[in-house]
Design a protein around this motif. Structure first.
Motif, short mmCIF file in Angstrom:
data_model
loop_
_atom_site.label_atom_id
_atom_site.label_comp_id
_atom_site.label_asym_id
_atom_site.label_seq_id
_atom_site.Cartn_x
_atom_site.Cartn_y
_atom_site.Cartn_z
N ALA A 106 -10.75 -1.97 -14.79
CA ALA A 106 -10.26 -1.10 -15.85
C ALA A 106 -11.11 -1.26 -17.11
N VAL A 107 -11.50 -2.50 -17.41
CA VAL A 107 -12.38 -2.75 -18.56
C VAL A 107 -13.71 -2.04 -18.36
N TYR A 108 -14.25 -2.09 -17.14
CA TYR A 108 -15.52 -1.41 -16.85
C TYR A 108 -15.40 0.09 -17.10
N PHE A 142 -5.44 -3.88 -23.34
CA PHE A 142 -4.32 -4.24 -22.47
C PHE A 142 -4.78 -5.20 -21.37
N ALA A 143 -5.91 -4.89 -20.74
CA ALA A 143 -6.43 -5.76 -19.69
C ALA A 143 -6.78 -7.13 -20.25
N PHE A 144 -7.44 -7.17 -21.40
CA PHE A 144 -7.78 -8.46 -22.01
C PHE A 144 -6.52 -9.27 -22.31
N LEU A 194 -6.94 -2.34 -30.22
CA LEU A 194 -5.67 -1.65 -30.39
C LEU A 194 -5.63 -0.87 -31.70
N LYS A 195 -6.25 -1.38 -32.74
CA LYS A 195 -6.30 -0.64 -34.00
C LYS A 195 -7.19 0.60 -33.88
#
Length: 456
Positions: A106-108, A142-144, A194-195
């Motif tokens: 998902a990060v990728y 979210f993944a992190f 997130l910001k």
């Protein structure tokens, strides 16, 4: 549904990603087409529309060790070795790497999206440009955060700059070496993403599975709560609920239904689910008696969440939550969770009336209308905080929050606890603050990826 794209990812990225999950039609390649890189805003949309990658398959290693359930020795012995070890907090090498790889997939995709959007003219489609950029930053954060909650120690300001975080992959380059950032750097990046998501996400998102601005506010409330920054957690929880205050009235649900709560209900800010729960599935996990017995008779959650265990009289199983199944954990963000964040943080920073309003608003929506709702009127901050945390456990059962809550609350002498497991004559304990709360990395990552193992 087949995703219509004219381009496919580069060969080494495909090899990497195909090793992380089952068939993904976006990655299917025709033999007579050359590989090209995604280039347009539409390409970014197609990447983020992959629900199976962005919204599913998040890790449950920590949750396997929570105190809300137990399994029989026979069930435990039937589980996979890694799951058995996680259940009893055995600090042994484990091999399964998928629960690490899937969030990084998902990060990728998020990084690929951010890279695409950095090279296009936003005015081609400003609405979708902003939406995609916000989504990419949201899902990366979210993944992190999920990986951090599983594999890192509880956040403490005085040690976070030395404690190990996770690798912060911020570009789509698959050959870049992974190194572990500090825990402070990790949370700094989560907050930064997130910001950014708040800045670009729409106020209203009509497509199921996509986050809106309220979801990003909710993510910030979660992150700041984990960090013990109660002022910021309160502010972002309040901002979230200003946009999305809706709660389900549990009186409208049917406790006799197999899955009373619908997957995309009005409380869901973003739907995200775990990998298969194995030992924690609805047919295996017996609800801890002290949790089951903590619900009052007129608390509708008792009948909505649980059902009698047909195999062991007097025990209860989890019926299934916000996924409409009991074989995955719902790990997304809901308004009900954010009411609890607001209540807890308001209590901690001296806003007692706000804390009472938030907890009673939530709790009343779960209470039978056949009786007069017994409002919480406690004004003593200590006793009220204890009540709010008890409500948090009852509301968020099997929602992917308990492991993180145990970890952070163990920093507070008022709430720390030792968790225990009993299998036959053997007892296993996890003391408060134990280093095993930072779940060890797969040995495959350590050996092949050269990523440092958690300290023991």
């Amino acid at each position: 549904m087949m995703m219509k794209m004219k381009e496919l990812l580069c060969i080494n990225a495909i090899v990497c990603l195909l090793s992380l999950s089952a068939c993904n039609e976006f990655l299917d390649k025709k033999q007579d087409i050359k590989m090209v890189v995604p280039l347009t805003i539409d390409d970014a949309t197609h990447l983020l529309n992959d629900y199976g990658t962005m919204n599913m398959g998040y890790p449950i290693w920590g949750e396997l060790g929570i105190d809300d359930y137990y399994v029989t020795k026979e069930v435990w012995e039937s589980g996979m070795e890694d799951y058995r070890n996680a259940y009893i907090w055995a600090d042994k090498p484990y091999i399964d790497v998928a629960q690490w790889q899937r969030p990084y997939k998902a990060v990728y995709y998020a990084n690929q999206t951010i890279d695409i959007l950095s090279k296009v003219d936003p005015q081609q489609d400003r609405t979708n440009f902003n939406r995609n950029l916000g989504m990419a930053h949201f899902f990366r954060a979210f993944a992190f955060q999920v990986l951090t909650e599983v594999h890192c120690l509880a956040y403490q300001p005085n040690t976070a700059s030395a404690d190990m975080g996770i690798p912060l992959r911020l570009s789509p380059g698959v050959d870049d070496k992974s190194t572990r950032a500090t825990l402070q750097q990790t949370y700094d990046q989560i907050l930064k993403d997130l910001k950014k998501a708040v800045q670009y996400l729409p106020m209203v998102e009509s497509v199921r599975g996509r986050p809106s601005k309220a979801a990003a506010y909710g993510g910030l409330a979660r992150a700041y709560l984990n960090m013990g920054d109660f002022n910021n957690a309160y502010q972002y929880a309040d901002s979230c609920l200003q946009l999305r205050p809706e709660l389900m009235d549990y009186n409208t649900l049917k406790a006799t239904d197999e899955s009373p709560i619908k997957q995309f209900n009005i409380e869901v800010l973003v739907p995200i689910s775990s990998v298969s729960t194995g030992l924690m599935s609805g047919m295996n996990a017996i609800i801890a008696p002290e949790l089951y017995n903590s619900y009052a008779p007129d608390d509708l959650r008792k009948g909505i969440f649980f059902k009698p265990n047909p195999n062991i009289v007097g025990t209860y199983l989890f019926k299934g939550g916000y996924n409409e199944n009991s074989f995955e954990l719902f790990m997304g963000i809901t308004t009900s969770e954010i009411y609890l964040v607001k209540a807890e943080t308001a209590c901690r920073i001296g806003k007692i009336s706000e804390a009472l309003s938030a907890i009673n608003t939530l709790r009343k929506s779960r209470w039978s209308k056949d009786v007069l709702y017994p409002a919480i009127n406690e004004n003593d901050p200590e006793r009220l905080l204890k009540t709010v945390l008890e409500e948090r456990r009852k509301e968020l059962v099997f929602r992917g929050r308990r492991w993180s809550d145990l970890k952070r609350l163990n920093l507070d002498n008022r709430f720390k606890k030792t968790s225990s497991r009993q299998l036959g004559t053997e007892q296993y304990d996890l003391p408060a603050g134990d280093l095993r709360y930072a779940f060890r990395l797969s040995e495959t990552l350590v050996k092949v990826g050269g990523i440092p193992q958690n300290i023991r």
